[in-house]
Structure formats: structure tokens, C-alpha cells
Design an enzyme around this catalytic site. Structure first.
Site: not given
Length: 284
Positions: A106, A108, A255, A270
Site C-alpha cells: 500500500h 499511505d 511498502h 510515524r
């Protein structure tokens, strides 16, 4: 197509490629005291390698946020608890009572109207073995499509839906989520706003269907496009260690967080940098 194998010297670090296709470790960078030259060099390396990695960076949460903010406005993710200080930080924690669920290719927050420019992930606590993150070059994914498929998808639009992943995680339903985050339409092939490259921009996590296409045909075509990220020839794999960070360009790569460490503990933080609305330029 140019692929970079040799180490490359920048003013503030040396870039060591992780694979012929994507990724580089930035050797010698110091994120605790970033200056304008370091930020410029990291930005250049990010555009070139699509994901860059840092080792032995024992920085604080505040320094993590400050480094990310140097690249643009920061996002607040709806999964971040309202009461959490420093809400720019999304904490991703798994252990004996929470198996990792990020193990799908995917990019983000593609469910946003303006998906992110990039994400910077910092290791907080790691399993002894496992928990690597893989990255795939979605420019190469597009380049490797046959001519017929490229012609079929170029100029078409797909729908991205937050509820596919976060309805369950946020213990809500799609209708409630869509009141704040309605499904968004983005080009299947987007033009990178800084490099002008054509990027395949659908992902198995958030893309629900292709607009104005028969559902069965849409599902079959998306299934083929999702599989492009699984090609090892367009990937690199990063093994985390204490003090590691990864900074990836969500516009250019996908990723996959390997959830192979259960029931061991893996905690990451994150910070995500806001981007702009995806577009397709037929002249590129």
C-alpha cells in the site's frame, strides 16, 4: 531508465543503494541537528531513490517531528487518539494481543483528497528477528506493464476508500467514516509532481474499484495491477535496528510491513508529510 548501483556522495552523507531498483541508506547523516543543506540533500536523495534509510539516529519524538516538518505540513491521522500529545505522531504497536495488520502492499492515506508526500517511520521497540519493511518502485511497476495494459489504464480513475481498512480498526462503520472522509477518485496512473514520472497509483489496501467499469472487469484488472508490487526485481527490504528511520515517497512507491514476528513486540512511530492532489499529465 537509469539505475544507480554505486555509492553517491552528497554534501552531508553518502548514499549506498539497497537494490538496483529502489532504496538507499544515507551514511553519515545526522538528524539530531539538521541544517538546510541536509534537508536539501535528503530531498534530492528521496526523489532519486524513492525511499531512504538512516541508521543510529537516537533522536527524540520532538526531533522526529521537527525533521519531518522541514519537508512540509504534517498530517494528523484519524487513528491517533484525541488525548495523545504530539498528535502528528501515529504510534503503530503490535505484540502478544495485537498481530500486525500492515502486511499488504500500500501507499499511505491514498483515501485523502490530497494523499501524503511521504512518511518518516522511526523504530521504538523491535523483535529480535523479523518485522522488516519491504518497498516497491511503482514507476518500474508501470514501466513493466505491457503496452495494451498501459493504454487501457492511462487516463482512467480509481476510487480509494478509508473504510476498507479503518472501519474495523476504528470500531465504526463506513457511513460514519465517509461523513468525514468520503471516497476519493485518483488517476490509476499519476504524474509525479516533482520528477514528471508516470507512477502506477492503485493499492490493495485502499483502492476499491475503477470508476465507470463493470465490477467484475474492474476487480480482475485491479487484481493484476496489485500484483505488480510483488515483483522482487522492483523491491528492496529493510531490516530495522535500534535508531533506524525510513523516509519514503508515497507518491512513487508502496511498502509492506512483514508481520512475521508475532507474538513478539514491535513498536514504531510515524510522522506523515502532507502532499497534493494526484493528477495525470498526458504530455509527460
Amino acid at each position: 531508465m537509469t539505475i544507480h548501483y554505486a555509492r553517491e556522495a552528497f554534501a552531508r552523507f553518502e548514499a549506498r543503494p539497497m537494490s538496483p531498483a529502489i532504496g538507499a541508506e544515507l551514511i553519515g547523516a545526522n538528524l539530531s541537528q539538521p541544517d538546510d543543506q541536509l534537508i536539501d540533500d535528503v530531498r534530492a536523495a528521496l526523489l532519486k531513490y524513492r525511499v531512504v534509510f538512516f541508521r543510529d539516529q537516537h533522536i527524540t519524538r520532538e526531533q522526529h517531528i521537527a525533521f519531518a516538518r522541514a519537508f512540509g505540513e504534517l498530517e494528523i491521522h484519524p487513528a491517533t487518539p484525541m488525548e495523545q500529545p504530539d498528535r502528528e505522531v501515529l504510534r503503530i504497536a503490535h505484540g502478544p494481543k495485537s498481530r500486525g495488520t500492515e502486511n499488504a502492499w500500500h501507499s499511505d492515506v491514498t483515501w485523502r483528497d490530497t494523499p501524503s508526500l511521504g512518511s518518516i517511520l522511526r523504530a521504538i521497540e523491535l523483535p529480535e528477528v523479523g518485522g522488516d519493511t519491504l518497498f516497491a518502485n511503482m514507476k518500474l511497476a508501470y514501466d513493466k506493464l505491457d503496452d495494451e495494459t498501459r493504454e487501457r489504464i492511462t487516463g482512467r480513475v480509481a476510487v480509494h476508500d478509508i473504510a476498507r481498512v479503518f472501519a474495523g480498526r476504528l470500531n465504526t462503520n463506513a457511513t460514519q467514516l465517509h461523513e468525514k472522509f468520503p471516497p476519493m477518485e485518483h488517476p490509476i496512473v499519476r504524474t509525479h509532481p516533482e520528477t514528471g514520472e508516470r507512477i502506477l497509483y492503485v493499492n490493495t489496501a485502499f483502492t476499491s474499484h475503477i470508476k465507470d467499469m463493470d465490477p467484475e472487469e474492474s476487480s480482475a484488472l485491479l487484481g493484476r495491477l496489485y500484483l505488480t508490487a510483488w515483483n522482487p526485481e522492483i523491491q528492496c527490504r529493510f531490516r530495522w535496528a535500534p535508531g533506524s528511520l525510513a523516509f519514503w515517497d508515497n507518491r512513487a512507491c508502496q511498502h509492506f510491513a512483514a508481520s512475521d514476528y508475532f507474538p513478539e513486540v514491535r513498536i514504531m512511530e510515524r510522522v506523515t508529510i502532507a502532499g497534493d492532489r494526484p493528477y495525470f499529465d498526458p504530455a509527460e
